[in-house]
Design a protein around this motif. Structure first.
Motif, short mmCIF file in Angstrom:
data_model
loop_
_atom_site.label_atom_id
_atom_site.label_comp_id
_atom_site.label_asym_id
_atom_site.label_seq_id
_atom_site.Cartn_x
_atom_site.Cartn_y
_atom_site.Cartn_z
N LYS A 161 0.78 -1.15 -0.09
CA LYS A 161 -0.16 0.18 0.06
C LYS A 161 0.72 1.29 -0.20
CE LYS A 161 -2.51 2.09 4.00
NZ LYS A 161 -3.42 1.81 5.19
N ASP A 188 -3.55 4.47 -0.43
CA ASP A 188 -4.42 5.21 0.47
C ASP A 188 -3.97 6.83 0.56
OD1 ASP A 188 -5.70 5.78 3.11
OD2 ASP A 188 -4.24 4.91 4.49
N ASN A 190 -5.89 9.06 2.60
CA ASN A 190 -6.28 9.60 3.96
C ASN A 190 -6.97 11.00 3.59
OD1 ASN A 190 -3.23 8.26 4.51
ND2 ASN A 190 -4.70 8.20 6.34
N GLU A 213 -8.03 3.59 -0.76
CA GLU A 213 -8.46 3.80 0.71
C GLU A 213 -8.67 5.28 1.00
OE1 GLU A 213 -5.74 1.92 3.37
OE2 GLU A 213 -6.58 2.79 5.22
N ASP A 238 -11.45 3.87 5.62
CA ASP A 238 -10.76 4.09 7.04
C ASP A 238 -11.36 4.97 7.92
OD1 ASP A 238 -8.86 4.05 8.93
OD2 ASP A 238 -7.32 4.33 7.77
N ASN A 260 -11.37 -1.18 6.26
CA ASN A 260 -9.96 -1.01 6.96
C ASN A 260 -10.25 -1.10 8.45
OD1 ASN A 260 -8.01 -0.31 8.70
ND2 ASN A 260 -6.99 0.85 7.14
N LYS A 262 -9.55 -0.72 12.52
CA LYS A 262 -8.55 -0.41 13.59
C LYS A 262 -9.33 -0.43 14.54
CE LYS A 262 -5.66 2.41 10.33
NZ LYS A 262 -5.51 3.67 9.92
MG MG Z 1 -5.69 4.39 6.02
#
Ligand code: MG
Ligand code: OSB
Length: 369
Positions: A161, A188, A190, A213, A238, A260, A262
């Motif tokens: 990634k 990703d 963000n 992502e 995420d 994703n 977490k």
């Molecule tokens: Mg992420």
């Protein structure tokens, strides 16, 4: 069993190399480590909040405040520390999922240790090992990026990634496809893109990525269904999924095809287990992300990655991808087949290296009833 004392430590670990995303750059990982004690035993939980509120709202300072002044007292004043009762007990405190996760994890670890049972066993996380991917930060140039990725592929990581953002996206992906061919590759962002960036996202859609992502700014689930319709590449969320209810909503809306997970972002191990259930029910692909954890938080991530609903390699890389020395006596190691063993000992299955912990601890505060 009731909890005698809770210790908060502020720990700083130097990263082997800086980690950069569209949102932040981390050189040293500073975090709060929670130790919960009962009858001579300790349980551990890592708070993944970072120094700055650039990933989500929480920071090291907010987590310290919420743990010390609200969450720890709620546990210390309780007659019993059944970790399953904690989400309800913590509900009075709005938000602060990373702070809650650290203390809930410490109590799961503590109670499972007291009964000599592994959390992997208790949660039905049956896989002995999990395939691991690696999350690669933005690099100063393509050569540096290639050198870093060459090393990870040599070690056996199962997917790569890379962090992307405006101006550091299509050219990077194109170069990676040219150099590495059809490897399992994803990006990703963000949350770095807005609706004006649709052309860039459509261009990246042409590179057969496993997923994109968190592409969009703002964390608004309603912005995603139309984007997912335009892209063949699956969208993975995420930051915008703050719990099982969000995952249900995302499935309902068609906002993403991949999740994703977490634990710190969703508010604790219990909520994480619920997210896994929702993904199985709704047929969403699922993998476990990371927040540059030490061996304590990494153990929790590895155990969650061994759950049956997890369908893809995650960011659960070995300790030596981040740190020269870890807080635990047996750090997570990558095996030649690209998997990482899931801790099987009592509780989280780790032993904290107290000598090293003392050396890397700053502030320490004991909280008692
Ligand atoms: Mg992420
Ligand atoms: O968005 O997944 C992310 C690290 C810190 C904060 C957010 C993210 C990340 C990573 C690294 O991508 C994952 C890891 O290797 O721990």
């Amino acid at each position: 069993m009731y909890c005698d004392a809770i210790c908060l430590r502020e720990v700083t670990l130097p990263l082997l190399r800086p980690f950069e995303s569209s949102a932040s750059r981390t050189v040293r990982r500073r975090f709060v480590l929670v130790e919960a004690m009962a009858g001579g035993l300790s349980g551990w939980g890592e708070c993944v909040a970072q120094e700055a509120p650039y990933y989500t709202e929480e920071t090291v300072e907010t987590a310290w405040h919420i743990l010390r002044d609200f969450l720890a007292p709620a546990v210390l004043n309780a007659a019993e520390v059944d970790p399953r009762s904690l989400p309800a007990r913590f509900r009075l405190v709005k938000g602060h999922p990373m702070a809650k996760t650290a203390l809930e994890t410490a109590l799961w670890d503590l109670t499972a240790r007291a009964e000599g049972e592994s959390l992997a066993g208790r949660w039905g996380a049956g896989r002995p090992t999990v395939p691991s991917g690696v999350s690669v930060g933005m690099a100063p140039g393509l050569d540096a990026l290639f050198r870093e990725i060459d090393g990870y592929l040599e070690q056996g990581y199962r997917r790569v990634k890379v962090k992307v953002g405006p101006g550091r996206d299509v050219a990077v992906v194109r170069a990676l496809r040219e150099r590495y061919g059809a490897i399992p590759l994803m990006v990703d962002a963000n949350g770095a893109y807005g609706s004006e960036d649709l052309p860039v996202l459509l261009e990246m859609d042409g590179y057969d990525l496993m997923m994109i992502e968190e592409p969009l700014r703002g964390g608004d689930l309603l912005a995603y269904p139309s984007l997912q319709e335009r892209l063949k590449t699956p969208i993975c969320l995420d930051e915008s999924l703050r719990g099982a209810a969000d995952v249900r909503r995302a499935a309902e809306l068609g906002a993403c095809r991949v999740v994703n997970l977490k634990p710190g972002r969703v508010g604790g191990p219990s909520e994480a287990l619920e997210v896994e259930g929702v993904c199985r029910e709704r047929g969403l692909d699922l993998w476990v992300g990371g927040m540059l954890e030490s061996g304590v938080g990494r153990a929790l991530n590895l155990i969650l990655a061994a759950l049956p609903g997890v369908t893809l390699p995650g960011d659960t890389s070995a300790s030596d991808r981040y740190y020269a020395r870890d807080l635990v006596t047996e750090p997570a190691r990558l095996q030649p087949d690209g998997t990482v063993p899931v801790p099987q000992g009592p509780g989280l299955g780790i032993e904290v290296d107290r000598e090293y912990l003392d050396r890397v601890s700053g502030r320490v505060e004991w909280i008692r009833p």
